[in-house]
Design a protein around this motif. Structure first.
Motif, PDB file in Angstrom:
ATOM      1  N   PRO A 100       5.663  10.751  -3.069  1.00 21.97           N
ATOM      2  CA  PRO A 100       6.879  10.093  -2.566  1.00 21.97           C
ATOM      3  C   PRO A 100       7.210  10.435  -1.109  1.00 21.97           C
ATOM      4  O   PRO A 100       7.828   9.632  -0.419  1.00 21.97           O
ATOM      5  CB  PRO A 100       7.982  10.592  -3.493  1.00 21.97           C
ATOM      6  CG  PRO A 100       7.288  11.092  -4.707  1.00 21.97           C
ATOM      7  CD  PRO A 100       5.930  11.531  -4.268  1.00 21.97           C
ATOM      8  N   GLU A 101       6.762  11.589  -0.624  1.00 22.79           N
ATOM      9  CA  GLU A 101       7.059  11.987   0.756  1.00 22.79           C
ATOM     10  C   GLU A 101       6.441  11.046   1.776  1.00 22.79           C
ATOM     11  O   GLU A 101       6.852  11.008   2.926  1.00 22.79           O
ATOM     12  CB  GLU A 101       6.568  13.413   1.016  1.00 22.79           C
ATOM     13  CG  GLU A 101       7.216  14.475   0.161  1.00 22.79           C
ATOM     14  CD  GLU A 101       6.557  14.586  -1.219  1.00 22.79           C
ATOM     15  OE1 GLU A 101       5.348  14.279  -1.344  1.00 22.79           O
ATOM     16  OE2 GLU A 101       7.252  14.965  -2.164  1.00 22.79           O
ATOM     17  N   ILE A 102       5.439  10.293   1.344  1.00 24.12           N
ATOM     18  CA  ILE A 102       4.774   9.377   2.275  1.00 24.12           C
ATOM     19  C   ILE A 102       5.747   8.326   2.811  1.00 24.12           C
ATOM     20  O   ILE A 102       5.589   7.846   3.929  1.00 24.12           O
ATOM     21  CB  ILE A 102       3.541   8.720   1.625  1.00 24.12           C
ATOM     22  CG1 ILE A 102       2.612   8.173   2.691  1.00 24.12           C
ATOM     23  CG2 ILE A 102       3.934   7.616   0.669  1.00 24.12           C
ATOM     24  CD1 ILE A 102       1.241   7.819   2.179  1.00 24.12           C
ATOM     25  N   LEU A 103       6.763   8.005   2.039  1.00 25.31           N
ATOM     26  CA  LEU A 103       7.744   7.021   2.496  1.00 25.31           C
ATOM     27  C   LEU A 103       8.524   7.542   3.689  1.00 25.31           C
ATOM     28  O   LEU A 103       8.807   6.793   4.630  1.00 25.31           O
ATOM     29  CB  LEU A 103       8.694   6.644   1.355  1.00 25.31           C
ATOM     30  CG  LEU A 103       8.050   5.949   0.166  1.00 25.31           C
ATOM     31  CD1 LEU A 103       9.088   5.714  -0.922  1.00 25.31           C
ATOM     32  CD2 LEU A 103       7.399   4.649   0.580  1.00 25.31           C
ATOM     33  N   LEU A 104       8.853   8.818   3.675  1.00 24.65           N
ATOM     34  CA  LEU A 104       9.575   9.403   4.798  1.00 24.65           C
ATOM     35  C   LEU A 104       8.695   9.471   6.047  1.00 24.65           C
ATOM     36  O   LEU A 104       9.165   9.270   7.167  1.00 24.65           O
ATOM     37  CB  LEU A 104      10.074  10.800   4.432  1.00 24.65           C
ATOM     38  CG  LEU A 104      11.096  10.863   3.292  1.00 24.65           C
ATOM     39  CD1 LEU A 104      11.371  12.313   2.926  1.00 24.65           C
ATOM     40  CD2 LEU A 104      12.364  10.153   3.694  1.00 24.65           C
ATOM     41  N   PHE A 164       0.827  -1.201   0.000  1.00 25.80           N
ATOM     42  CA  PHE A 164       0.000   0.000   0.000  1.00 25.80           C
ATOM     43  C   PHE A 164       0.864   1.255   0.000  1.00 25.80           C
ATOM     44  O   PHE A 164       0.580   2.219  -0.712  1.00 25.80           O
ATOM     45  CB  PHE A 164      -0.954   0.018   1.199  1.00 25.80           C
ATOM     46  CG  PHE A 164      -2.020  -1.037   1.149  1.00 25.80           C
ATOM     47  CD1 PHE A 164      -2.663  -1.371  -0.037  1.00 25.80           C
ATOM     48  CD2 PHE A 164      -2.403  -1.703   2.295  1.00 25.80           C
ATOM     49  CE1 PHE A 164      -3.654  -2.336  -0.090  1.00 25.80           C
ATOM     50  CE2 PHE A 164      -3.395  -2.666   2.262  1.00 25.80           C
ATOM     51  CZ  PHE A 164      -4.014  -2.988   1.067  1.00 25.80           C
ATOM     52  N   LEU A 165       1.921   1.244   0.802  1.00 25.62           N
ATOM     53  CA  LEU A 165       2.826   2.394   0.826  1.00 25.62           C
ATOM     54  C   LEU A 165       3.491   2.593  -0.526  1.00 25.62           C
ATOM     55  O   LEU A 165       3.653   3.725  -0.992  1.00 25.62           O
ATOM     56  CB  LEU A 165       3.895   2.206   1.895  1.00 25.62           C
ATOM     57  CG  LEU A 165       3.495   2.535   3.315  1.00 25.62           C
ATOM     58  CD1 LEU A 165       4.592   2.136   4.282  1.00 25.62           C
ATOM     59  CD2 LEU A 165       3.185   4.014   3.445  1.00 25.62           C
ATOM     60  N   GLU A 166       3.881   1.496  -1.141  1.00 25.63           N
ATOM     61  CA  GLU A 166       4.526   1.568  -2.457  1.00 25.63           C
ATOM     62  C   GLU A 166       3.583   2.186  -3.487  1.00 25.63           C
ATOM     63  O   GLU A 166       3.989   3.036  -4.279  1.00 25.63           O
ATOM     64  CB  GLU A 166       4.953   0.165  -2.875  1.00 25.63           C
ATOM     65  CG  GLU A 166       5.938   0.100  -3.995  1.00 25.63           C
ATOM     66  CD  GLU A 166       6.422  -1.324  -4.215  1.00 25.63           C
ATOM     67  OE1 GLU A 166       7.577  -1.460  -4.637  1.00 25.63           O
ATOM     68  OE2 GLU A 166       5.662  -2.285  -3.998  1.00 25.63           O
ATOM     69  N   MET A 167       2.318   1.777  -3.446  1.00 24.49           N
ATOM     70  CA  MET A 167       1.339   2.339  -4.380  1.00 24.49           C
ATOM     71  C   MET A 167       1.104   3.823  -4.098  1.00 24.49           C
ATOM     72  O   MET A 167       1.025   4.632  -5.017  1.00 24.49           O
ATOM     73  CB  MET A 167       0.017   1.572  -4.279  1.00 24.49           C
ATOM     74  CG  MET A 167       0.052   0.204  -4.900  1.00 24.49           C
ATOM     75  SD  MET A 167      -1.562  -0.605  -4.955  1.00 24.49           S
ATOM     76  CE  MET A 167      -1.886  -0.884  -3.229  1.00 24.49           C
ATOM     77  N   ALA A 168       0.983   4.187  -2.827  1.00 19.17           N
ATOM     78  CA  ALA A 168       0.740   5.585  -2.466  1.00 19.17           C
ATOM     79  C   ALA A 168       1.936   6.459  -2.823  1.00 19.17           C
ATOM     80  O   ALA A 168       1.773   7.629  -3.182  1.00 19.17           O
ATOM     81  CB  ALA A 168       0.426   5.694  -0.980  1.00 19.17           C
ATOM     82  N   ALA A 169       3.134   5.900  -2.745  1.00 11.91           N
ATOM     83  CA  ALA A 169       4.354   6.669  -3.006  1.00 11.91           C
ATOM     84  C   ALA A 169       4.510   7.034  -4.474  1.00 11.91           C
ATOM     85  O   ALA A 169       5.280   7.930  -4.802  1.00 11.91           O
ATOM     86  CB  ALA A 169       5.570   5.897  -2.528  1.00 11.91           C
TER      87      ALA A 169
END
Length: 74
Positions: A37-41, A28-33
């Protein structure tokens, strides 16, 4: 003796379930990123390459089974 085996089996099952949940969260994080991309941080996860013995699940894993030269399942 039997009790400890049951506890170990339950622990192994819970560990497997936890890994599956974490794999889903990572997907889910990969898709949202892709869009943000800041969501990964902000996620709090440390991102590294997958080092486990099993490959990650992908659409290719759910494709039709491979067939040999004569059209039989491999």
């Amino acid at each position: 003796m039997l009790g400890s085996r049951l506890v170990i089996a339950e622990r192994d099952m819970l560990q497997q379930q936890l890994v599956e949940y974490l794999d889903q969260i990572a997907s889910f994080l990969e898709m949202a990123a892709v869009r943000t991309p800041e969501i990964l941080l902000a996620s709090g996860f440390d991102f590294t390459r997958d080092r486990r013995g099993r490959p990650k699940a992908s659409a290719a894993n759910y494709a039709a089974p491979a067939k040999d030269d004569e059209g039989e399942p491999a």
